[in-house]
Scaffold this motif. Sequence first.
Motif, PDB file in Angstrom:
ATOM      1  N   ASN A 216       6.563  10.895   1.372  1.00  5.89           N
ATOM      2  CA  ASN A 216       7.901  11.474   1.456  1.00  5.89           C
ATOM      3  C   ASN A 216       8.407  11.949   0.095  1.00  5.89           C
ATOM      4  N   GLY A 217       7.529  12.633  -0.628  1.00  5.36           N
ATOM      5  CA  GLY A 217       7.911  13.181  -1.923  1.00  5.36           C
ATOM      6  C   GLY A 217       7.805  12.199  -3.071  1.00  5.36           C
ATOM      7  N   SER A 218       7.479  10.938  -2.766  1.00  6.36           N
ATOM      8  CA  SER A 218       7.367   9.913  -3.804  1.00  6.36           C
ATOM      9  C   SER A 218       5.911   9.695  -4.189  1.00  6.36           C
ATOM     10  N   TYR A 219       5.653   9.597  -5.469  1.00  5.07           N
ATOM     11  CA  TYR A 219       4.307   9.290  -5.962  1.00  5.07           C
ATOM     12  C   TYR A 219       4.469   8.328  -7.145  1.00  5.07           C
ATOM     13  N   SER A 220       4.872   7.113  -6.801  1.00  8.48           N
ATOM     14  CA  SER A 220       5.207   6.111  -7.814  1.00  8.48           C
ATOM     15  C   SER A 220       4.015   5.696  -8.663  1.00  8.48           C
ATOM     16  N   ASP A 221       2.798   5.992  -8.192  1.00  7.88           N
ATOM     17  CA  ASP A 221       1.613   5.663  -8.966  1.00  7.88           C
ATOM     18  C   ASP A 221       1.067   6.856  -9.731  1.00  7.88           C
ATOM     19  N   GLY A 222       1.900   7.876  -9.873  1.00 11.49           N
ATOM     20  CA  GLY A 222       1.599   8.937 -10.811  1.00 11.49           C
ATOM     21  C   GLY A 222       1.022  10.215 -10.239  1.00 11.49           C
ATOM     22  N   MET A 223       1.092  11.251 -11.057  1.00  9.69           N
ATOM     23  CA  MET A 223       0.494  12.555 -10.804  1.00  9.69           C
ATOM     24  C   MET A 223      -0.661  12.699 -11.792  1.00  9.69           C
TER      25      MET A 223
ATOM     26  N   TYR B  31      -3.617  15.070  -8.317  1.00  7.91           N
ATOM     27  CA  TYR B  31      -3.830  14.073  -7.267  1.00  7.91           C
ATOM     28  C   TYR B  31      -2.725  13.032  -7.357  1.00  7.91           C
ATOM     29  N   MET B  32      -2.124  12.700  -6.198  1.00 11.48           N
ATOM     30  CA  MET B  32      -1.026  11.745  -6.147  1.00 11.48           C
ATOM     31  C   MET B  32      -1.381  10.623  -5.183  1.00 11.48           C
ATOM     32  N   PRO B  33      -1.873   9.494  -5.697  1.00 12.83           N
ATOM     33  CA  PRO B  33      -2.281   8.392  -4.818  1.00 12.83           C
ATOM     34  C   PRO B  33      -1.094   7.785  -4.080  1.00 12.83           C
ATOM     35  N   GLY B  34      -1.313   7.474  -2.789  1.00 11.77           N
ATOM     36  CA  GLY B  34      -0.275   6.842  -1.992  1.00 11.77           C
ATOM     37  C   GLY B  34       0.974   7.675  -1.814  1.00 11.77           C
TER      38      GLY B  34
ATOM     39  N   THR C 222       2.304  -1.801  -4.979  1.00  9.31           N
ATOM     40  CA  THR C 222       3.737  -1.553  -4.835  1.00  9.31           C
ATOM     41  C   THR C 222       3.967  -0.267  -4.058  1.00  9.31           C
ATOM     42  N   GLY C 223       3.203  -0.064  -3.015  1.00  8.02           N
ATOM     43  CA  GLY C 223       3.308   1.155  -2.223  1.00  8.02           C
ATOM     44  C   GLY C 223       4.689   1.335  -1.629  1.00  8.02           C
ATOM     45  N   SER C 224       5.054   2.586  -1.354  1.00  5.96           N
ATOM     46  CA  SER C 224       6.372   2.887  -0.810  1.00  5.96           C
ATOM     47  C   SER C 224       6.600   2.189   0.514  1.00  5.96           C
ATOM     48  N   SER C 225       7.833   1.865   0.804  1.00  3.85           N
ATOM     49  CA  SER C 225       8.191   1.271   2.087  1.00  3.85           C
ATOM     50  C   SER C 225       7.952   2.287   3.187  1.00  3.85           C
ATOM     51  N   MET C 226       7.297   1.844   4.263  1.00  4.17           N
ATOM     52  CA  MET C 226       6.972   2.756   5.348  1.00  4.17           C
ATOM     53  C   MET C 226       7.249   2.089   6.684  1.00  4.17           C
TER      54      MET C 226
END
Length: 330
Positions: free
Chosen positions: A177-184, A171-174, A107-111
């Motif tokens: 633009n400031g978003s790390y929806s898969d966690g810190m 560590y913030m995977p993926g 579910t990676g960020s839209s790019m």
Amino acid sequence: MRKHFAAVALAALALAVTASPSFAAAAVTGSNTIDSGPALIHGRQITDPSQAQALLAAYWTPERMRAATPADEPSEGDPALERLDRPGNVGEPVDGARPATPITTLTGSSMSPRALNLTKATGRVFFTNSSGVDKSCSGSTINNPAGNMVATAGHCVHGGKGMGWHDNWVYMPGYHNGSYSDGMWSAYWYTSPDGWTKKSYSWWDFGFVNVHKLGGKKLVHVAGGNGISFNYSKWSSTVLMGYPADPPYDGTDQYHCVGSMYPRGFQQVGFNCFLTGGASGGPFFRNYDNTLRLGFTSSVIAHGPDDKNYGPYFDNDVAAFYNAAKNKQP
């Protein structure tokens, strides 16, 4: 740190992920030994994952992340000293781990359109150095048995000769633009050669970080894990990936180059790519699969001039460090 920019050459590369032969333990040659230690948060070891997460989530505000500057890279090493200090310990090509896709849906960020898809298995690193300055780097997840490993540069975990392990490491995977929806993900344990931590030699500039679970889940289960390779040819097709943060970049996006790596020094490799400071620790990928969005980490960005990236060659010596760290967990 690199300061200039040229257009990043983008050409899609989708190589099949290959099966791995059995992986035997390796020993470190030369005078180098393994250095390791617990990660600290505000100068204290925090063993409880929930407490670590709460402290670091409070510390790493969007404003603090934007203000973090790229980690300082080591200077070029002495080739003669490199040959003496790291004489080479190369065996048969072997994969220490194979890639693993996330258990959860991608579910990676839209790019914006790109030649290679955004991967969650490369991410951005933030930490506070021993001088109290907030810094940024890059890293890649590794599918280790404990499911919790990040491969990065040595100077992204430790300040080198006369310095100490970094503080407040996340560590913030993926990251995008400031978003790390898969966690810190907070660091639990560091492993790096004393060729870096005690001597600051560029040819030992790599490190492995084991992270805490997040919400009871393992990093590899959420972000996927890359494989890791040792002893493959120094002349090979490669994807370089990271989060450059020196101008004209700002660290908010994942950039890559596709091409060939080559020998650099005695036990180092190079790649001609314009990724500026902040990309340190980003992976050299062998056999990157653009559908799986995973590859085999075979080196990490450690240093270089404006238009080149150099990293330590992953041979049996590096395999020994991987073996020492691969099962560590709280």
